[in-house]
Design a protein around this motif. Structure first.
Motif, PDB file in Angstrom:
ATOM      1  N   PRO A 126       1.154  -4.714  11.647  1.00 19.75           N
ATOM      2  CA  PRO A 126       1.197  -4.296  10.150  1.00 19.75           C
ATOM      3  C   PRO A 126       1.961  -2.916  10.003  1.00 19.75           C
ATOM      4  N   ASP A 127       1.257  -1.906  10.904  1.00 21.90           N
ATOM      5  CA  ASP A 127       1.817  -0.751  10.979  1.00 21.90           C
ATOM      6  C   ASP A 127       3.176  -0.567  11.270  1.00 21.90           C
ATOM      7  N   ALA A 128       3.762  -1.393  12.473  1.00 25.82           N
ATOM      8  CA  ALA A 128       5.153  -1.393  12.930  1.00 25.82           C
ATOM      9  C   ALA A 128       5.920  -1.976  11.795  1.00 25.82           C
ATOM     10  N   MET A 129       5.370  -2.708  11.009  1.00 25.46           N
ATOM     11  CA  MET A 129       5.892  -3.388   9.815  1.00 25.46           C
ATOM     12  C   MET A 129       6.299  -2.336   8.580  1.00 25.46           C
ATOM     13  N   GLY A 130       5.658  -1.120   8.601  1.00 23.41           N
ATOM     14  CA  GLY A 130       5.870  -0.287   7.574  1.00 23.41           C
ATOM     15  C   GLY A 130       4.725  -0.263   6.748  1.00 23.41           C
ATOM     16  N   LEU A 131       3.689  -0.839   6.837  1.00 24.48           N
ATOM     17  CA  LEU A 131       2.364  -0.954   5.968  1.00 24.48           C
ATOM     18  C   LEU A 131       1.645   0.191   5.886  1.00 24.48           C
ATOM     19  N   GLY A 132       1.647   1.323   6.737  1.00 26.55           N
ATOM     20  CA  GLY A 132       0.978   2.506   6.764  1.00 26.55           C
ATOM     21  C   GLY A 132      -0.345   2.462   7.016  1.00 26.55           C
ATOM     22  N   LEU A 133      -0.819   2.034   8.476  1.00 26.23           N
ATOM     23  CA  LEU A 133      -2.153   1.998   8.823  1.00 26.23           C
ATOM     24  C   LEU A 133      -2.751   3.385   8.845  1.00 26.23           C
ATOM     25  N   TYR A 134      -3.940   3.306   8.381  1.00 23.12           N
ATOM     26  CA  TYR A 134      -4.973   4.626   8.643  1.00 23.12           C
ATOM     27  C   TYR A 134      -6.367   4.067   8.423  1.00 23.12           C
ATOM     28  N   PHE A 135      -7.325   5.059   8.917  1.00 20.16           N
ATOM     29  CA  PHE A 135      -8.536   4.590   9.068  1.00 20.16           C
ATOM     30  C   PHE A 135      -9.497   5.550   8.242  1.00 20.16           C
ATOM     31  N   GLU A 136     -10.457   5.034   7.735  1.00 13.61           N
ATOM     32  CA  GLU A 136     -11.414   5.833   6.720  1.00 13.61           C
ATOM     33  C   GLU A 136     -12.561   5.824   7.691  1.00 13.61           C
ATOM     34  N   GLU A 137     -13.229   6.900   7.803  1.00 11.35           N
ATOM     35  CA  GLU A 137     -14.536   6.730   8.509  1.00 11.35           C
ATOM     36  C   GLU A 137     -15.470   6.089   7.729  1.00 11.35           C
ATOM     37  N   GLY A 138     -16.034   5.148   8.490  1.00 15.83           N
ATOM     38  CA  GLY A 138     -17.415   4.125   7.805  1.00 15.83           C
ATOM     39  C   GLY A 138     -16.887   3.109   6.924  1.00 15.83           C
ATOM     40  N   GLU A 139     -15.349   3.063   6.803  1.00 17.27           N
ATOM     41  CA  GLU A 139     -14.684   1.986   6.145  1.00 17.27           C
ATOM     42  C   GLU A 139     -13.953   1.106   6.803  1.00 17.27           C
ATOM     43  N   GLY A 140     -13.630   1.385   8.016  1.00 17.44           N
ATOM     44  CA  GLY A 140     -12.785   0.676   8.952  1.00 17.44           C
ATOM     45  C   GLY A 140     -11.369   0.777   8.431  1.00 17.44           C
ATOM     46  N   PRO A 141     -10.069  -0.028   8.900  1.00 18.57           N
ATOM     47  CA  PRO A 141      -8.654  -0.086   8.729  1.00 18.57           C
ATOM     48  C   PRO A 141      -8.386  -0.242   7.426  1.00 18.57           C
ATOM     49  N   LYS A 142      -7.524   0.711   7.005  1.00 20.30           N
ATOM     50  CA  LYS A 142      -6.829   0.577   5.660  1.00 20.30           C
ATOM     51  C   LYS A 142      -5.218   0.363   5.774  1.00 20.30           C
ATOM     52  N   LEU A 143      -4.470  -0.199   4.902  1.00 15.46           N
ATOM     53  CA  LEU A 143      -2.924  -0.479   4.652  1.00 15.46           C
ATOM     54  C   LEU A 143      -2.634   0.482   3.445  1.00 15.46           C
ATOM     55  N   GLU A 144      -1.780   1.500   3.571  1.00  8.05           N
ATOM     56  CA  GLU A 144      -1.488   2.049   2.432  1.00  8.05           C
ATOM     57  C   GLU A 144      -0.653   1.255   1.505  1.00  8.05           C
ATOM     58  N   ARG A 145       0.353   0.459   1.972  1.00  9.60           N
ATOM     59  CA  ARG A 145       1.101  -0.531   1.188  1.00  9.60           C
ATOM     60  C   ARG A 145       0.776  -1.893   1.303  1.00  9.60           C
ATOM     61  N   PRO A 146      -0.179  -2.379   0.711  1.00  6.86           N
ATOM     62  CA  PRO A 146      -0.407  -3.926   1.002  1.00  6.86           C
ATOM     63  C   PRO A 146       0.495  -4.953   0.302  1.00  6.86           C
ATOM     64  N   LEU A 147       0.682  -6.055   0.826  1.00  7.28           N
ATOM     65  CA  LEU A 147       1.733  -6.944   0.304  1.00  7.28           C
ATOM     66  C   LEU A 147       1.234  -7.646  -1.024  1.00  7.28           C
ATOM     67  N   ARG A 148       1.624  -7.242  -2.370  1.00  6.80           N
ATOM     68  CA  ARG A 148       1.098  -7.896  -3.634  1.00  6.80           C
ATOM     69  C   ARG A 148       2.336  -8.449  -4.232  1.00  6.80           C
ATOM     70  N   SER A 149       3.500  -8.238  -3.916  1.00  7.17           N
ATOM     71  CA  SER A 149       4.364  -8.959  -4.770  1.00  7.17           C
ATOM     72  C   SER A 149       5.503  -9.336  -3.969  1.00  7.17           C
ATOM     73  N   GLU A 150       6.435 -10.195  -4.670  1.00  6.16           N
ATOM     74  CA  GLU A 150       7.408 -10.950  -4.057  1.00  6.16           C
ATOM     75  C   GLU A 150       8.442 -10.357  -3.106  1.00  6.16           C
ATOM     76  N   TRP A 151       8.781  -9.262  -3.851  1.00  7.42           N
ATOM     77  CA  TRP A 151       9.969  -8.503  -3.202  1.00  7.42           C
ATOM     78  C   TRP A 151       9.354  -7.790  -2.049  1.00  7.42           C
ATOM     79  N   GLU A 152       8.145  -7.276  -1.884  1.00  7.15           N
ATOM     80  CA  GLU A 152       7.642  -6.757  -0.688  1.00  7.15           C
ATOM     81  C   GLU A 152       7.579  -7.695   0.402  1.00  7.15           C
ATOM     82  N   ILE A 153       7.338  -8.806   0.229  1.00  7.37           N
ATOM     83  CA  ILE A 153       7.358  -9.871   0.860  1.00  7.37           C
ATOM     84  C   ILE A 153       8.588 -10.311   1.594  1.00  7.37           C
ATOM     85  N   ARG A 154       9.650 -10.385   0.576  1.00  6.82           N
ATOM     86  CA  ARG A 154      10.943 -10.722   1.044  1.00  6.82           C
ATOM     87  C   ARG A 154      11.472  -9.759   2.032  1.00  6.82           C
ATOM     88  N   ASP A 155      11.207  -8.434   1.728  1.00  3.40           N
ATOM     89  CA  ASP A 155      11.782  -7.440   2.561  1.00  3.40           C
ATOM     90  C   ASP A 155      10.985  -7.125   3.758  1.00  3.40           C
TER      91      ASP A 155
END
Length: 353
Positions: free
Chosen positions: A82-111
């Motif tokens: 997902p990081d290589a797909m451009g979703l912006g992987l980062y880690f928050e201490e004590g919370e684990g992995p997060k993605l800056e740009r989750p897939l929530r809309s049709e155009w995001e998935i299409r692209d």
């Protein structure tokens, strides 16, 4: 390709006779090791540790310097795709992995595009090459990826979750969108694992960590076919040697028979399943890997030995067993208990041969 000095794992995964039951441990290069924590501190963050081939090689090798394990597993993270797909992987201490740009809309998935691993994940492939050179054919190197469905859970949700509410909502409201994500993930996982094989891993494992969240029907629609698609796309051999594949669906006990038919060589079994029952259900179709409760390693060394003996007895005699935990090792595990486990598995399984 030079012959491995210890190919016990490969033979067990192919259900061939072995002199003892091989063992490796999921998350064996991890926070229970003091030397790992020191290296991670030098790296500055978990993500930088993953992205630095020299440091990733260092921590991959650390558990093998302590214990006579039968395999190394590449140090990385399932969310590199997902990081290589451009979703912006980062880690928050004590919370684990997060993605800056989750897939929530049709155009995001299409692209969403399938990344070229050579271009976008070269740091992982360089680590594979460096680890292989450092291992000098002592034991095999395992590469891995998350499953298409498990990656989708993080990609839609934006991080870890107990219920993956956004993912489940998409599954039931817009299954067509989820299938688009899964199709792209399957292509990405296939390309990524194939590249790992090309660069030197000798076994591949697919972690379907969240497959157990699904209903019976949903698992057969949204996880199983995409696992099958990935397995079918992988090279079966490299330089004349078979490259075995392992699939691990946490909570996958209801679907062992279906999983055994997707073309993989082995199934990982979590600790909630009786290993002997799993063996009876799958027959000789696949090898089995597992399945000590990771919490058993929090007891005393004598307890660890007894629990290991129970797992070996549950599987019974004959080929096709790789000893492992039923999930990743806890950061709170005493190092001496890991040593006791590895020694017990090697000793007890030799005695029973």
């Amino acid at each position: 390709m030079p012959k491995l000095k210890n190919d016990t794992l490969l033979r067990a995964l192919l259900r061939q006779p072995t002199p003892y039951t091989p063992i490796w441990i999921m998350r064996q290069a991890g926070r229970y090791l003091p030397e790992y924590n020191q290296t991670r501190l030098r790296a500055g963050s978990f993500l930088e540790l993953c992205r630095n081939p020299d440091l990733a090689t260092e921590v991959t090798l650390q558990p093998l310097a302590r214990f006579p394990l039968d395999a190394a597993i590449l140090f990385s993270d399932i969310l590199t795709i997902p990081d290589a797909m451009g979703l912006g992987l980062y880690f928050e201490e004590g919370e684990g992995p997060k993605l800056e740009r989750p897939l929530r809309s049709e155009w995001e998935i299409r692209d969403l595009t399938v990344p070229d691993p050579e271009d976008c994940l070269g740091y992982v492939l360089r680590a594979v090459e460096q680890v292989r050179r450092a291992l000098d054919n002592e034991v095999p190197l395992i590469g891995f990826s998350g499953s298409p469905f498990t990656l989708a859970c993080y990609m839609v949700e934006g991080g870890g979750s107990h219920d993956f509410l956004h993912l489940k909502t998409m599954l039931y409201r817009r299954p067509d969108l989820l299938h688009q994500v899964l199709a792209k993930n399957a292509a990405a996982v296939s390309a990524y694992l194939s590249a790992q094989i090309e660069h030197g891993v000798q076994v591949v494992m697919i972690f379907d960590t969240w497959g157990g969240l699904l209903s019976h029907q949903a698992f057969h629609e949204f996880s199983l076919p995409y696992l099958r698609q990935v397995i079918a796309a992988l090279p079966r051999e490299r330089e004349g040697q078979r490259v075995p594949s392992i699939v691990f669906t946490k909570g996958g006990n209801p679907w062992l028979e279906s999983l055994a038919d997707i073309g993989c060589d082995a199934l990982g079994i979590d600790w909630t399943t009786d290993l002997g029952e799993a063996r009876r259900r799958v027959g000789d179709r696949v090898a089995l890997q597992g399945n000590l409760d990771p919490a058993a390693l929090l007891g005393e060394p004598d307890t660890v030995r007894r629990e290991a003996e129970k797992v070996l007895a549950s599987y019974g005699p004959g080929p096709g067993h790789v000893f492992n935990l039923g999930h990743g090792i806890s950061q709170h595990t005493p190092v001496e208990n890991v040593a006791a486990l590895v020694d017990a598995v090697h000793e007890l399984s030799r005695r029973d041969r």
